[in-house]
Scaffold this motif. Structure first.
Motif, mmCIF file in Angstrom:
data_model
loop_
_atom_site.group_PDB
_atom_site.id
_atom_site.type_symbol
_atom_site.label_atom_id
_atom_site.label_comp_id
_atom_site.label_asym_id
_atom_site.label_seq_id
_atom_site.Cartn_x
_atom_site.Cartn_y
_atom_site.Cartn_z
ATOM 1 N N SER A 1 0.829 -1.283 -0.056
ATOM 2 C CA SER A 1 0.174 0.156 -0.119
ATOM 3 C C SER A 1 0.784 1.351 -0.073
ATOM 4 C CB SER A 1 -0.947 -0.064 1.222
ATOM 5 O OG SER A 1 -1.603 1.142 1.254
ATOM 6 N N ARG A 2 2.066 1.303 0.756
ATOM 7 C CA ARG A 2 2.528 2.723 0.898
ATOM 8 C C ARG A 2 3.368 2.896 -0.285
ATOM 9 N NH1 ARG A 2 4.075 6.240 4.772
ATOM 10 N NH2 ARG A 2 6.096 7.478 4.336
ATOM 11 N N LEU A 3 3.819 1.792 -0.998
ATOM 12 C CA LEU A 3 4.586 2.008 -2.247
ATOM 13 C C LEU A 3 3.601 2.355 -3.233
ATOM 14 C CD1 LEU A 3 6.947 1.424 -4.041
ATOM 15 C CD2 LEU A 3 6.082 -0.867 -4.228
ATOM 16 N N SER A 4 2.277 1.948 -3.190
ATOM 17 C CA SER A 4 1.238 2.351 -4.395
ATOM 18 C C SER A 4 0.940 4.001 -4.046
ATOM 19 C CB SER A 4 0.214 1.650 -4.458
ATOM 20 O OG SER A 4 -0.645 1.841 -3.125
ATOM 21 N N GLU A 5 0.890 4.223 -2.683
ATOM 22 C CA GLU A 5 0.683 5.603 -2.365
ATOM 23 C C GLU A 5 1.738 6.591 -2.927
ATOM 24 O OE1 GLU A 5 -1.959 6.856 -1.279
ATOM 25 O OE2 GLU A 5 -2.879 4.959 -0.906
ATOM 26 N N MET A 6 2.951 6.155 -2.788
ATOM 27 C CA MET A 6 4.140 6.814 -3.147
ATOM 28 C C MET A 6 4.164 7.272 -4.855
ATOM 29 S SD MET A 6 7.628 6.407 -0.804
ATOM 30 C CE MET A 6 7.293 4.710 -0.710
ATOM 31 N N GLN A 7 3.669 6.029 -5.567
ATOM 32 C CA GLN A 7 3.511 5.959 -7.012
ATOM 33 C C GLN A 7 2.382 7.123 -7.133
ATOM 34 O OE1 GLN A 7 6.934 4.686 -7.602
ATOM 35 N NE2 GLN A 7 5.476 4.988 -9.544
ATOM 36 N N LEU A 8 1.495 7.006 -6.550
ATOM 37 C CA LEU A 8 0.057 7.795 -6.849
ATOM 38 C C LEU A 8 0.326 9.264 -6.877
ATOM 39 C CD1 LEU A 8 -2.765 8.495 -7.063
ATOM 40 C CD2 LEU A 8 -3.097 7.736 -4.625
ATOM 41 N N GLY A 9 1.318 9.552 -5.657
ATOM 42 C CA GLY A 9 1.669 11.121 -5.396
ATOM 43 C C GLY A 9 2.630 11.405 -6.622
ATOM 44 N N LEU A 10 3.446 10.749 -7.079
ATOM 45 C CA LEU A 10 4.387 11.135 -8.192
ATOM 46 C C LEU A 10 3.462 11.313 -9.622
ATOM 47 C CD1 LEU A 10 7.381 9.003 -7.504
ATOM 48 C CD2 LEU A 10 7.360 11.321 -7.178
ATOM 49 N N THR A 11 2.601 10.220 -9.753
ATOM 50 C CA THR A 11 1.801 10.406 -10.954
ATOM 51 C C THR A 11 0.872 11.502 -10.989
ATOM 52 O OG1 THR A 11 1.982 7.897 -10.820
ATOM 53 C CG2 THR A 11 0.471 8.725 -12.379
ATOM 54 N N LYS B 1 3.344 14.868 1.400
ATOM 55 C CA LYS B 1 3.549 15.376 2.677
ATOM 56 C C LYS B 1 2.860 14.469 3.776
ATOM 57 C CE LYS B 1 3.497 19.633 5.235
ATOM 58 N NZ LYS B 1 3.045 21.195 5.506
ATOM 59 N N ALA B 2 1.710 13.997 3.423
ATOM 60 C CA ALA B 2 1.009 13.321 4.397
ATOM 61 C C ALA B 2 1.742 12.096 4.599
ATOM 62 C CB ALA B 2 -0.441 12.887 4.060
ATOM 63 N N LEU B 3 2.235 11.355 3.470
ATOM 64 C CA LEU B 3 2.935 10.273 3.770
ATOM 65 C C LEU B 3 4.393 10.235 4.564
ATOM 66 C CD1 LEU B 3 3.100 8.440 0.159
ATOM 67 C CD2 LEU B 3 1.795 7.761 2.344
ATOM 68 N N VAL B 4 4.937 11.333 4.393
ATOM 69 C CA VAL B 4 6.255 12.031 5.135
ATOM 70 C C VAL B 4 5.798 11.949 6.705
ATOM 71 C CG1 VAL B 4 7.906 13.376 5.594
ATOM 72 C CG2 VAL B 4 7.478 12.726 3.175
ATOM 73 N N GLU B 5 4.614 12.328 6.610
ATOM 74 C CA GLU B 5 4.550 12.787 8.245
ATOM 75 C C GLU B 5 3.936 11.342 8.815
ATOM 76 O OE1 GLU B 5 1.356 15.701 7.806
ATOM 77 O OE2 GLU B 5 2.889 17.337 7.472
ATOM 78 N N ALA B 6 3.270 10.474 8.163
ATOM 79 C CA ALA B 6 2.784 9.035 8.451
ATOM 80 C C ALA B 6 3.998 8.131 9.080
ATOM 81 C CB ALA B 6 1.952 8.630 7.668
ATOM 82 N N ASP B 7 5.046 8.439 8.450
ATOM 83 C CA ASP B 7 6.257 7.408 8.801
ATOM 84 C C ASP B 7 7.501 8.532 8.511
ATOM 85 O OD1 ASP B 7 7.991 5.730 9.122
ATOM 86 O OD2 ASP B 7 7.639 4.371 7.763
ATOM 87 N N PRO B 8 8.068 9.098 9.339
ATOM 88 C CA PRO B 8 9.269 9.992 9.382
ATOM 89 C C PRO B 8 10.427 9.130 9.077
ATOM 90 C CG PRO B 8 8.013 10.697 11.096
ATOM 91 C CD PRO B 8 7.310 9.715 10.628
ATOM 92 N N THR B 9 10.443 7.880 9.254
ATOM 93 C CA THR B 9 11.645 7.087 9.047
ATOM 94 C C THR B 9 11.888 6.638 7.672
ATOM 95 O OG1 THR B 9 10.626 5.098 9.828
ATOM 96 C CG2 THR B 9 11.568 6.691 11.463
ATOM 97 N N ASP B 10 10.831 6.889 6.729
ATOM 98 C CA ASP B 10 10.886 6.120 5.337
ATOM 99 C C ASP B 10 11.482 7.164 4.621
ATOM 100 O OD1 ASP B 10 10.489 5.054 3.000
ATOM 101 O OD2 ASP B 10 8.454 4.920 3.070
ATOM 102 N N LEU B 11 12.710 7.214 4.183
ATOM 103 C CA LEU B 11 13.413 8.028 3.371
ATOM 104 C C LEU B 11 12.919 8.084 1.817
ATOM 105 C CD1 LEU B 11 17.049 7.518 4.607
ATOM 106 C CD2 LEU B 11 15.622 9.024 5.090
#
Length: 608
Positions: A357-367, A382-392
């Protein structure tokens, strides 16, 4: 290995011939010159087309543009004029499958089952429909294949084995999968399918053995990376659900060694550590069969094979519509062919409970950003970053969108936050410091930019993009000239076919007044990256300095026609009208230095 596999299939399988060369292409000869002219000069309108040839030409054009909904409509209209045209029914069937209209496509496949031109497509489609409908004997018959192509033979044998499992012959099915004879690259396909099939029938020991063989198959991981990922996740799930927490984490470690910082593995690790029960990847014969098509499609996924891969994935989707990795792969292909809206739909369909899911959410944002929805993309990432600040990776995704929006203050803060989250920098994190340096360089804060470029090189000394960016920046600022030029030369050695980096070397020579050397490099850059406005502009400047003024004007005109950035247009127009100002006595150019310090011809932050 992967390239060999793809080449063998694409050169030998009838399916690829259908999709790439076309079915009965001579049918276009029936289109009159008058119809061609009428329908090429204006947009197609279903209501205005009143001939078979007009409808067929419109369908072929839509088909070529991958506009499958319109292609389907026009093919159907063509059939209304000439219902007996087998070639049109063949193309309509393919368009239906490519559009995801599996059930309607199968109806045509059944009608065309004796048509030799499309028998590979109709056989697979009918077999998959039978598996989905639990008509396993019919599936085995439809999937019978005695041809010479290795991949077709593997695929049909695995699909038939899944039909056998569906018919309550699980042990025979697993043995059939594991016992397939063929080239070495068969192994990962055999072991993955035998592993998940054995797990499905309750043979835990057998499943563990086959999946362990799959994840330790290095050649297999390179041949079919997506299937390798599935194998890792399947074994980790099996071990975790058997109460073997450490063995589950060990399986993930094997995957992480091959795919560093892969978000789905990280999500699974979190779930395993929390003691959560993980759902098995495959729960039915239909899902198993879908996995065969997914594995084949993933192994073939490369530029030029998009249509073939898309067809296999659409087949897989018909049997397993919520498969997360399949939806993500479909989304990536849709992006590659310029269909961002479709890609967004696929990414949104990925189940929120999936480790993917998180991978798809990142791709969704970029798309979303790629499709022009920058505000939504920014909020989403931005919401993804805030949800997991350790995911570079989420910082990198968000930062790329901020870069595209030229919001360099926000970009700098984003990477400041990323660096704060890093406890001990590692080699793989060089890009965080590189992007942070770019953000500060864009803000003209070189004292903050330079240490980040140096840190990126400290972590990964042979990164050509960093060498290029830092080296060019020094040359452009007339400092550390020898070291800067050496860095750019090293970048060119590492990536000799990168037109942007070669352009940087040429432009560095230009800035140093070494115009003959500049011509050599910039001519090569123009060959490597034809049609780039900045490279052609640079080549024009260099031609002018060596006295080739007519060629200079020609290059500037080419640059103008290649759609440069708006701010560059008046500068290029002035050069076309007036040429360049003379050199000063020191041999330096009398022009003002570029406001852009980034490596010539590129925004460096887009090249990480």
């Amino acid at each position: 290995m992967r390239q060999t596999l793809a080449n063998r299939f694409l050169s030998g399988a009838a399916l690829a011939t259908l999709l790439m060369a076309g079915v009965h292409s001579t049918a276009l000869a029936a289109t009159s010159a008058e119809d061609s002219k009428a329908h090429v000069e204006k947009p197609f309108d279903m209501s205005t087309i009143d001939t078979f040839s007009g409808a067929f030409l419109a369908a072929r054009t839509a088909d070529g543009d991958r506009d499958f909904p319109n292609a389907i409509g026009f093919y159907k209209k063509a059939l209304a004029f000439e219902p007996g045209r087998v070639d049109v029914r063949e193309r309509l069937m393919l368009a239906l499958f490519m559009n995801g209209d599996f059930d309607e496509g199968v109806r045509y496949a059944k009608d065309l089952k004796n048509d030799k031109a499309v028998e590979r497509v109709t056989g697979v489609a009918r077999g998959l429909a039978a598996i989905r409908d639990r008509e396993y004997n019919a599936a085995d018959k439809a999937l019978d294949y005695k041809g010479p192509n290795d991949l077709d033979r593997l695929m049909n044998a695995l699909l038939s084995a899944w039909a056998e499992l569906g018919a309550s012959k699980g042990k025979q099915a697993v043995a059939r999968m594991a016992g397939l004879k063929g080239p070495p690259w068969y192994d990962i396909f055999k072991n993955y399918n035998a592993g998940v099939a054995a797990n499905l029938i309750g043979d835990t020991d057998g499943a563990r053995k086959y999946l362990a063989d799959a994840i330790t198959d290095r050649d297999g991981a390179a041949t079919a990376t997506d299937l390798f990922v599935r194998s890792v996740m399947a074994l980790a799930t099996l071990e975790s659900n058997q109460g073997n927490k450490q063995k589950a984490l060990d399986a993930l470690s094997v995957g992480e060694n091959a795919l560093n910082n892969y978000a789905p593995f990280k999500a699974m690790r979190t779930s395993i550590n929390a003691g959560e029960k993980l759902p098995p990847l495959i729960t039915t014969a239909a899902e198993g069969a879908a996995g065969v098509l997914f594995g084949v499609g993933g192994a073939l996924n490369r530029p030029g094979a998009e249509d073939t891969v898309m067809l296999y994935l659409q087949f897989a989707r018909a049997l397993d519509p919520k498969s997360a990795d399949m939806l993500i792969l479909l989304g990536g292909i849709a992006e590659n062919v310029g269909q961002e809206d479709k890609a967004v739909t696929y990414y949104r369909d990925v189940p929120k409970t999936s480790p993917m899911s998180r991978l798809s959410e990142m791709q969704l944002g970029l798309t979303l950003a790629k499709g022009g929805n920058l505000d939504e993309a920014r909020q989403h990432l931005k919401a993804l970053v805030e949800a997991d600040p350790t995911d570079l990776r989420s910082y990198l995704a968000y930062g790329s969108v901020l870069s595209d929006a030229k919001d360099y203050p926000a970009m700098a803060k984003n990477y400041d936050d990323a660096v704060t989250s890093i406890k001990q920098p590692t080699r793989s994190q060089w890009s965080i410091y590189f992007q942070r340096g770019i953000a500060y360089e864009r803000l003209k804060d070189w004292p903050k930019a330079e240490p980040n470029f140096r840190k990126a090189l400290e972590l990964s000394p042979d990164q050509p993009q960093v060498l290029n960016y830092l080296g060019y920046s020094w040359v452009d600022m007339n400092r550390n000239l020898k070291e800067g030029l050496d860095m750019i030369k090293k970048a060119v050695e590492l990536k000799p076919d990168d037109g942007y980096i070669v352009d940087s070397l040429g432009w560095a020579y230009y800035r140093l007044g070494r115009f003959d050397d500049a011509v050599t490099e910039l001519e090569r850059a123009a060959e490597l990256k034809a049609g780039d406005p900045t490279i052609n502009d640079h080549l024009g400047d260099t031609y002018w300095r060596v006295g080739r003024t007519l060629e200079a004007v020609y290059q500037w005109k080419r640059a103008l026609g290649d759609e440069p950035e708006a701010a560059e247009i008046p500068k290029i127009e002035d050069k076309i009208a007036n040429g360049l100002p003379p050199l000063d006595k020191a041999g330096e150019t009398a022009e003002k230095p570029d406001d852009r310090i980034a490596p010539a011809g590129q925004e460096g932050d887009k090249k990480s």
